[in-house]
Every structure is written in structure tokens, then in C-alpha cells.
Design a protein around this motif. Structure first.
Motif, short mmCIF file in Angstrom:
data_model
loop_
_atom_site.label_atom_id
_atom_site.label_comp_id
_atom_site.label_asym_id
_atom_site.label_seq_id
_atom_site.Cartn_x
_atom_site.Cartn_y
_atom_site.Cartn_z
N ARG A 70 0.82 -1.21 0.00
CA ARG A 70 0.00 0.00 0.00
C ARG A 70 0.85 1.26 0.00
NH1 ARG A 70 -2.04 -3.12 4.00
NH2 ARG A 70 -1.30 -1.66 5.60
N SER A 77 -1.13 1.54 12.91
CA SER A 77 -1.28 2.15 11.59
C SER A 77 -2.26 3.30 11.68
CB SER A 77 -1.79 1.10 10.58
OG SER A 77 -2.36 1.73 9.45
N SER A 78 -1.95 4.39 10.99
CA SER A 78 -2.84 5.56 11.01
C SER A 78 -4.17 5.26 10.34
CB SER A 78 -2.15 6.75 10.33
OG SER A 78 -1.86 6.44 8.98
N LYS A 79 -4.24 4.22 9.53
CA LYS A 79 -5.47 3.86 8.84
C LYS A 79 -6.14 2.61 9.44
CE LYS A 79 -4.70 7.11 5.78
NZ LYS A 79 -5.43 8.40 5.87
N ARG A 80 -5.35 1.75 10.07
CA ARG A 80 -5.87 0.46 10.55
C ARG A 80 -5.80 0.30 12.07
NH1 ARG A 80 -4.60 0.12 5.51
NH2 ARG A 80 -5.62 -1.39 4.13
N ARG A 116 -1.13 9.87 3.38
CA ARG A 116 -0.57 8.54 3.19
C ARG A 116 -0.55 7.79 4.52
NH1 ARG A 116 4.14 9.23 -0.39
NH2 ARG A 116 5.48 9.51 1.42
N GLU A 117 -0.87 6.52 4.46
CA GLU A 117 -0.86 5.70 5.67
C GLU A 117 0.53 5.69 6.29
OE1 GLU A 117 -1.65 1.05 7.07
OE2 GLU A 117 -1.83 1.63 4.96
N THR A 118 0.58 5.77 7.60
CA THR A 118 1.85 5.72 8.34
C THR A 118 1.79 4.61 9.37
OG1 THR A 118 2.10 8.13 8.10
CG2 THR A 118 3.49 7.03 9.73
N ILE A 119 2.75 3.71 9.30
CA ILE A 119 2.87 2.62 10.27
C ILE A 119 3.95 2.99 11.27
CG2 ILE A 119 3.54 0.20 10.58
CD1 ILE A 119 2.43 -0.30 7.74
N ARG A 151 -1.82 10.90 12.01
CA ARG A 151 -3.26 10.88 11.74
C ARG A 151 -3.68 11.96 10.74
NH1 ARG A 151 -3.44 9.99 17.54
NH2 ARG A 151 -4.18 7.85 17.98
N ALA A 205 2.67 2.34 2.23
CA ALA A 205 2.57 3.02 3.53
C ALA A 205 3.97 3.40 4.03
CB ALA A 205 1.89 2.11 4.55
#
Length: 595
Positions: free
Chosen positions: A222, A490-493, A440-443, A436, A224
């Protein structure tokens, strides 16, 4: 006698070591006598070598005894490789215990002056040896020492060594040093840099190992961003009984905690934890007491950095200290990082005591991320939590600590450590709040490298029987003395829950999967390992169902899953790289044949 006294920290067992028929104490004495004879022959005067060799051995014994007070293990030959690291940390040690430091330095200075004076006197007063006397000493000592050296390979059986009751116990170094004495045990560890191939290793064996069952190409990821932070000595102080805190020192970490890291170390040797977390390889398959960063990483080695670079990521490592520390400058290059920012290349960071603050390092990570267009993999090692924990490091403490059972000095040390945990927690909150807001997603992965070196805090509160953790103990004891917090978010999960207590070597599996990728080793081989095992420690193997096996590597047959894991690690670190194309295709350049 003096060396053993200093190395053991007292007279316990010395008499037994020197006189018991099943112990090699008299053999060690005889060897030392022959070494002194050889030294006298080379220097040309009787007794002269004793003035050099005996103080040297006593100094090594002193260092070994004191190392065991803080890091569990005795002194190994490889420890001499990082004397410079110790010298760099002396300011912190002096600040924490100035009177003790002054006493040690004063004593060392007096000892050196006396030794120098004695050497000068000895050159004039010790009898000079004739050519015949020197030749006779060499003729007696050298053949015996040479024959003895030939039986000191701990990896091979020796009938003569067995008859002398010299028993190499490389799997239990405390017992190794106790039974054989400092001189013999130290000698056994000299060849530790030589790692022999596991039985059965070969090209066909590697070819028969399965990789990822699902083709990696199906999972494109993704893109990320990944920020992985190894937080120095991060640990939950509320695990201590008999202590009350005015508030939770780590509320953000606790509410986002995924599990625990089962650290292979205690109070130090950060580089060994880092080695596992970046490569997915295990210290359990390496000689006891070894330090891969110092001894073994001499050629390109696959890591999370090489994997993410192959996916188009920018890869950077960050550590706000000297780049030579733990050989990181060379190691990070071998692990494939495109750039390493150290104290020499970073902007000046605000400090807590003599160490760069977590807050300042976090702000630098955020600024660097904001300036990076492509997806990135950042790996950072913090410094603020480093011991010793001097009372003057902070002007005030956000969390008040009350521990009636602690001495004033121990309570002050715990209060300093606890405030550092709070600031590490605040820094994680800052990083999450920033993540947040990003498109883009950040892990974010955060974990502690090992428990802090709090010394008498542990014994005064009854948390541990000694000031250092156990190397061999029941599972619950090992977990209590080796677990540190782990956050995978994860900022998305959101938070990745119920990961449990895992070895650092398992982290690449979780990071690669969460980023949406599949890989022959990280999700294939490591995936199969983690399905069954959560902890792979040198002395303790813990399965996912909670079942454990102590000293598993000594119990004959090893589970094929672990044996395959070990074969691949050896192949890439020391072997012929038969499996590099199959398990680490990112390490093979286009049109380059694989040997």
C-alpha cells in the motif's frame, strides 16, 4: 587467586575451584606459571613478567566481576572490541556516581604509579637471566603451552582436556566461568568469532526449503510509510510492586500496546536486539556472548532496509550519538540503508542530561518525513532512556514516585527513569497525532530494547533476586525480567492487537505483512516460525500455545521449521548464499548471476 577473587566478586567457591579433584584450578595455576616462565625468558629477567601479566589478569577479572553486576554475563574477549563505547559513556557514569568514580580513578592512578615504580626497580633488582636460563624456560614452557592450545577448541572433543576436568560449557557461560575459572573460560571464548556450519547445511538443503506459498507479486503493498523506533531501555515501571505512581507514566503506550518484546538482553547490548529487529535473524543461532554488529556483519546482509528499498522506498537510519558506536556506520551500510543520520550529521538536538531527548529526535523525524516525497522506511534508535539514571537529569518529574522500601538513592534513580518513560510516551503521542493528519498511511512500530539497568531498585523491591536478569529460569521469571512494551500501529488500521510476547526477530514479519506485502523469508519462512513459536531465545523456546522448552538447542533434534530458519541465516551471514535469489531476491542485481 586475585583474578578469580575479582572475577567472582568474593571468596565463594575459590577453595573448591583450586583444590577439588573434579575442577581444573591447579591446571590453571600451572598454565599461568608456564606463561610467566615464557614472559621472563622474553624479558630477560626473573619475575619481571609477573609485574605485567598478574596486574593485567587482575584488571580483566575486575572488569568481569563488575560486568556481571550490570549485564548478567562475565567478560568475553569480544568485549575488548568496544572499549571505546564504554569510554564515551563514562560522563554519564561519573555523573550518576561521582564519589565511586573518583575512588576508582584515584585507585587506578595510584596502582599505575606503584606498578611503574616497581617495574623500574625490578629492572635493576631482579636477577638477569643468562642465555641458557632463558632457553631452558622456553624449552619447558612453549611445547606444553602449544600442546595445551591445541586442545582448547570448545567445538571438538579432547580426551586430554576431559581428563584434566576442563569442560567447555558454551551454552551456560556463568557455569563455564565458575567451573573452569576465568583464565580457561576466557580462553574458550577467543574463537567465538568463528561460526561453524550447522550439520546438514548445503546447496540442496537450502533448495528444499519452501518460501512464501503465495506469490509475492500478488501483494503490491500500500506504499505506507514505516517508522520503526527502538526506544532505549523503555519498560513499564508499574510492573514493580511496592511502588505507587501519581499517574500512569505511559498512558499512550499502554492504550496502544500490541504485545511485548522478549528481549535477548538486559540492561545493555542494544545492538543485539537491533540486529534481530532489522534482519529477522536470531542471536540464538550465534555463539553465546557474540555481538553480530562487531564481529560478523562484514558483507551485505538483507534487512528491512533492503526489502523496502526494493519497493521504491527511501530508507534512513537515525541515532543521535556517534556513528562508530556499535559499528553502526558500517553495519547500516551493509544492511542497505541509503542514509544514516548520527550525532555528527543531525542538527543539534536538545538534550536531557548528556543524551539527546526523545522529543527532539521525534521532531527531527517528523521534519525529515515532511521533506520526503517518496514512501519511506525510517529506523530510529533513541538515547534519552540510557542509564545510569542520575537524580539531576531533570529539573522536575511529571510523575511522582513513592516507594517506602527503596533507599533514597534508589528512589531517585527510579524517579529519573520513570520521567524518561513519560517523555517517551509523550513523543509517541506527538508522532501519532502527526501521522493521523497525513494522507498517506503511516505505520509506527515502537519497542524497548531491554529492561533498564536500575540496579538495587530490583533487589530492594524483590522484583529480582539479583541486580541483573536471569539467563536461565522458568518462563514466567524470564518474561518478568526480559519483556518490554511493543506498539504496532497504523494511522489507517489502528493498533495491531494480541501479538503477545515475541522475540525481536519476529518484528520484520509483522511489519512487512502490515505494509501489505509478501516476501519469501519475512512472511514465508518467518511466517511459519511465528505460527508455532513466539519466542526463540538461546535458553528458552516458547510456543504459541504457551508450552516451553528450556535449553532446546541442546536437546538433540530441532524442529525442522527452526532448523530451516537456522540454515538460511547461516547461508546469508557466513555461507555461500545459495538461497539469496530464492529468499531475498531484492539482494540480486538484474543480470547478475548468483554464485
Amino acid at each position: 587467586m586475585l583474578c578469580e577473587l575479582l572475577a567472582r566478586g568474593g571468596f565463594d567457591d575459590i577453595g573448591q575451584f583450586l583444590t577439588a579433584s573434579d575442577r581444573p584450578g591447579l591446571v590453571a595455576v600451572g598454565l599461568l606459571f608456564l606463561i610467566l616462565l615464557t614472559g621472563d625468558a622474553l624479558l630477560g629477567r626473573a619475575h619481571q613478567s609477573a609485574l605485567l601479566i598478574v596486574p593485567g589478569l587482575a584488571m580483566l577479572g575486575f572488569f568481569s566481576g563488575h560486568k556481571q553486576l550490570f549485564l548478567s554475563d562475565p567478560l568475553y574477549p569480544s568485549d575488548l572490541l568496544f572499549g571505546r563505547q564504554i569510554a564515551e559513556l563514562l560522563p554519564a557514569m561519573i555523573a550518576a556516581r561521582p564519589l565511586v568514580a573518583a575512588g576508582i580513578f584515584g585507585g587506578a592512578l595510584v596502582t599505575l604509579l606503584i606498578l611503574g615504580h616497581t617495574l623500574v626497580l625490578g629492572r635493576h633488582r631482579f636477577p638477569k637471566l643468562s642465555g641458557t636460563a632463558r632457553a631452558a624456560r622456553l624449552a619447558l614452557a612453549v611445547p606444553v603451552l602449544g600442546a595445551f592450545a591445541s586442545i582448547m577448541d570448545p567445538m571438538t572433543y579432547s580426551y586430554a582436556r576431559d581428563r584434566l576436568n576442563i569442560i567447555p560449557m558454551m551454552w551456560d557461560q556463568k557455569e563455564n566461568y565458575r567451573h573452569n575459572g576465568f583464565l580457561l573460560a576466557f580462553t574458550f571464548n577467543i574463537p567465538m568469532a568463528n561460526v561453524t556450519a550447522p550439520t546438514g547445511y548445503g546447496e540442496e538443503t537450502i533448495a528444499d526449503i519452501s518460501g512464501e506459498l503465495v506469490p509475492s507479486s500478488i501483494f503490491s503493498g500500500r506504499q505506507a510509510d514505516v517508522i520503526m523506533i527502538m526506544s532505549e531501555s523503555l519498560w513499564d515501571p508499574t510492573r514493580l510492586s511496592g511502588v505507587s505512581f501519581s499517574e500512569d507514566p505511559m498512558p499512550v503506550i499502554r492504550s496502544h500496546q500490541s504485545g511485548e518484546i522478549f528481549s535477548p538482553e538486559f540492561g545493555g547490548l542494544t545492538a543485539n536486539v537491533e540486529f534481530e529487529a532489522l534482519t529477522g535473524f536470531s542471536n540464538a543461532f550465534l555463539p553465546y556472548g557474540s555481538i553480530p554488529y562487531q564481529q560478523y556483519i562484514r558483507r551485505p546482509l538483507p534487512s528491512l532496509a533492503t526489502f523496502f528499498e526494493s519497493k521504491g522506498y527511501e530508507t534512513r537510519a537515525f541515532h543521535p550519538f556517534q556513528s562508530w558506536f556499535w559499528n553502526r556506520r558500517n553495519v547500516y551500510e551493509a544492511l542497505g540503508f541509503q542514509k544514516f543520520e548520527s550525532e555528527e550529521t543531525m542538527p543539534a538536538l536538545e538534550k536531557r542530561g548528556i543524551f539527546a531527548s526523545d522529543e527532539a529526535l521525534t521532531d527531527h523525524l517528523i521534519r525529515t518525513a515532511d521533506d520526503t516525497r517518496n514512501p519511506f522506511f525510517f529506523f530510529a534508535v533513541t538515547l534519552q532512556g540510557h542509564g545510569p539514571y542520575e537524580a539531576t537529569r531533570y529539573e522536575s518529574h511529571a510523575v511522582k514516585v513513592d516507594a517506602p522500601a527503596l533507599s533514597p538513592a534508589s528512589q531517585a534513580s527510579l524517579a529519573t527513569f520513570t520521567h524518561g518513560v513519560r517523555e517517551a510516551d509523550d513523543s509517541l503521542k506527538t508522532l501519532m497525532d502527526w501521522a493521523r493528519k497525513r494522507k498517506r498511511e503511516t505505520i509506527i512500530v515502537l519497542f524497548g530494547d531491554h529492561l533498564p539497568p536500575l540496579g538495587p531498585v530490583y533487589t530492594e523491591l524483590g522484583y529480582m533476586p539479583k541486580m541483573v536478569a536471569s539467563r536461565r529460569a522458568p518462563v514466567e521469571t524470564m518474561k518478568r525480567e526480559h519483556e518490554t512494551p511493543l506498539v504496532i500501529w497504523s494511522s489507517k488500521r489502528g493498533v495491531q492487537k494480541n501479538i503477545g510476547s515475541i522475540s525481536p526477530s519476529q518484528l520484520p514479519h509483522f511489519v512487512v505483512r502490515l505494509a501489505g506485502y509478501r516476501h519469501p523469508f519475512y512472511t514465508g519462512v518467518l511466517g511459519r516460525v511465528q505460527e508455532r513459536y513466539s519466542v526463540i531465545d538461546r535458553h528458552q523456546l516458547i510456543e504459541r500455545n504457551g508450552r516451553s522448552e528450556a535449553d532446546w538447542s541442546l536437546n538433540g533434534e530441532i524442529d525442522p521449521t527452526l532448523q530451516n530458519y537456522r540454515f538460511i541465516q547461516y547461508d546469508l551471514m557466513f555461507g555461500e548464499k545459495h538461497g539469496v535469489e530464492k529468499f531475498f531476491p531484492e539482494m540480486v542485481e538484474p543480470n547478475q548471476p548468483v554464485s
